[in-house]
Design an enzyme around this catalytic site. Structure first.
Site, PDB file in Angstrom:
ATOM      1  N   GLY A  15       0.843  -1.204   0.000  1.00 28.25           N
ATOM      2  CA  GLY A  15       0.000   0.000   0.000  1.00 28.25           C
ATOM      3  C   GLY A  15       0.877   1.252   0.000  1.00 28.25           C
ATOM      4  NE  ARG A  76      -1.101  -4.649  -0.156  1.00 34.51           N
ATOM      5  CZ  ARG A  76      -1.980  -3.650  -0.022  1.00 34.51           C
ATOM      6  NH1 ARG A  76      -2.975  -3.536  -0.872  1.00 34.51           N
ATOM      7  NH2 ARG A  76      -1.876  -2.791   0.956  1.00 34.51           N
ATOM      8  NE  ARG A 176      -2.573  -4.846   5.738  1.00 34.56           N
ATOM      9  CZ  ARG A 176      -2.973  -5.101   4.492  1.00 34.56           C
ATOM     10  NH1 ARG A 176      -3.693  -6.153   4.241  1.00 34.56           N
ATOM     11  NH2 ARG A 176      -2.624  -4.324   3.502  1.00 34.56           N
TER      12      ARG A 176
HETATM   13  O1  F6P Z   1      -1.669  -1.295   4.690  1.00 37.22           O
HETATM   14  C1  F6P Z   1      -2.240  -0.091   4.329  1.00 37.22           C
HETATM   15  C2  F6P Z   1      -3.719  -0.239   4.123  1.00 37.22           C
HETATM   16  O2  F6P Z   1      -4.246   1.011   3.732  1.00 37.22           O
HETATM   17  C3  F6P Z   1      -4.487  -0.814   5.313  1.00 37.22           C
HETATM   18  O3  F6P Z   1      -4.761   0.144   6.305  1.00 37.22           O
HETATM   19  C4  F6P Z   1      -5.735  -1.335   4.630  1.00 37.22           C
HETATM   20  O4  F6P Z   1      -6.293  -2.396   5.356  1.00 37.22           O
HETATM   21  C5  F6P Z   1      -5.194  -1.821   3.311  1.00 37.22           C
HETATM   22  O5  F6P Z   1      -3.964  -1.165   3.084  1.00 37.22           O
HETATM   23  C6  F6P Z   1      -6.115  -1.563   2.138  1.00 37.22           C
HETATM   24  O6  F6P Z   1      -5.539  -2.134   1.024  1.00 37.22           O
HETATM   25  P1  F6P Z   1      -6.089  -1.901  -0.463  1.00 37.22           P
HETATM   26  O7  F6P Z   1      -5.736  -0.492  -0.857  1.00 37.22           O
HETATM   27  O8  F6P Z   1      -5.392  -2.912  -1.270  1.00 37.22           O
HETATM   28  O9  F6P Z   1      -7.562  -2.068  -0.389  1.00 37.22           O
END
Ligand code: F6P
Length: 327
Positions: A15, A76, A176
């Site tokens: 992220g 990712r 998270r």
């Molecule tokens: O790790 C950073 C974060 O923003 C977390 O707080 C959240 O759970 C996750 O990434 C969201 O991921 P994505 O942008 O892939 O939905």
């Protein structure tokens, strides 16, 4: 300073977080300062596998320190978790004669960097970049300070409208499975209750706190909930409370990705700059397989193995403090 490092690559992974651009800028300009060649890898580990490198010059990183996101973009990468993917990534680094890699990301990114350092001839240094602040070995991760300020301002705005209508708001913040964003933004926003994954949620106790608040003639009530809380998020908590408390208007607000973007705070820009410089100097000193951290305002080196294995604990005193202040 002497070393065999001659070409460095930098990537952002996982992220994105505000302050990553400040770190990229510092890695590029410090490398050039020490007469090293420096490459930006596009889209994190995916770019390593796809041989997607761009040689960076001084002006490649002009006018970015104040911008959120990451100019290198992020991913990712599932492919990088495979033996073949990691081998291809290393082959591309070797083909480009790169022997030092700076990885800006979270613990998933450092698991990859650790394996890459250990299995192949490439020195990796990690810069902790995530809004969640959930990495062991550093008081702050890049982006956390910006995210808590963004969340705090959102809570302030919601407070205005909540007070105008005598409403109870459940505000869900990111993090998270960690409660750092909820705890800080909740205290700063004067939340009546803060729910974090690190503590078991007691809905009866929450209901009592809310009832006590109304009895005190509070005009508004705000409960900040970390997305990873064991009660299942803001909508579920709101539903349960609705069943127990009548005559009270309840609203839910999920702050979501606005917490990830935006111009980085001064703290994140300076932290990114310091860590970017320290990462290049660490590579020049022959260091590898470590994450940089900020402890007591100094930059420290934490082995990837330690940063990944250990769990960063939340400050329970702050939770108690918030209870004292809201009751
Ligand atoms: O790790 C950073 C974060 O923003 C977390 O707080 C959240 O759970 C996750 O990434 C969201 O991921 P994505 O942008 O892939 O939905």
């Amino acid at each position: 300073m002497s070393s065999k490092i001659s070409k460095i690559a930098v990537l952002t992974s996982g992220g994105d977080s505000p302050g990553m651009n400040a770190a990229i800028r510092a890695v590029v300009r410090t490398s050039l300062h020490y007469k090293l060649q420096v490459y930006g890898v596009n889209r994190g580990y995916e770019g390593l596998i796809d041989n997607d490198f761009t040689q960076m010059a001084y002006h490649s990183v002009s006018n970015i320190i104040q911008r959120g996101g990451t100019i290198l973009r992020s991913s990712r990468s599932e492919k990088f978790r495979t033996v073949e993917g990691m081998q291809t990534a290393f082959d591309n680094l070797a083909k480009n004669e790169i022997n030092g890699l700076v990885v800006i990301g979270g613990d998933g990114s450092f698991k990859g960097a650790k394996e890459l350092s250990e299995k192949f001839a490439i020195n990796c240094i990690g810069i902790p970049g995530t809004i969640d602040n959930d990495l062991y070995g550093t008081d702050y991760t890049l982006g956390y300070d910006t995210a808590i300020n963004t969340a705090m301002h959102a809570i302030d705005n919601i407070r205005d409208t909540a007070a105008a209508h005598d409403r109870l708001f459940f505000i869900e913040v990111m993090g998270r499975d960690a409660g750092f964003i909820a705890l800080r933004s909740g205290i700063a926003g004067g939340a009546e209750a803060i729910l974090v994954p690190e503590m078991k949620t007691n809905l009866d106790q929450l209901t009592s706190t809310i009832e006590a608040g109304w009895k005190k003639k509070k005009q508004s009530m705000i409960v900040v909930i970390a997305e990873g809380d064991d009660a299942g998020g803001a909508f579920k908590v709101a539903e349960s409370v609705k069943k127990k408390i009548k005559n009270c208007e309840i609203k839910v607000s999920i702050l979501g990705h606005i917490q990830r973007g935006g111009s980085p705070t001064c703290l994140d820009r300076v932290l990114g700059s310091r860590m970017g410089v320290a990462a290049v100097e660490a590579l020049l000193n022959g260091d590898k397989n470590v994450m940089l951290g900020l402890e007591h305002r100094s930059i420290v080196h934490i082995p990837f193995s330690k940063a990944i294995k250990h769990h960063k604990v939340i400050n329970k005193n702050l939770l108690e403090l918030s209870e004292i202040l809201s009751t």
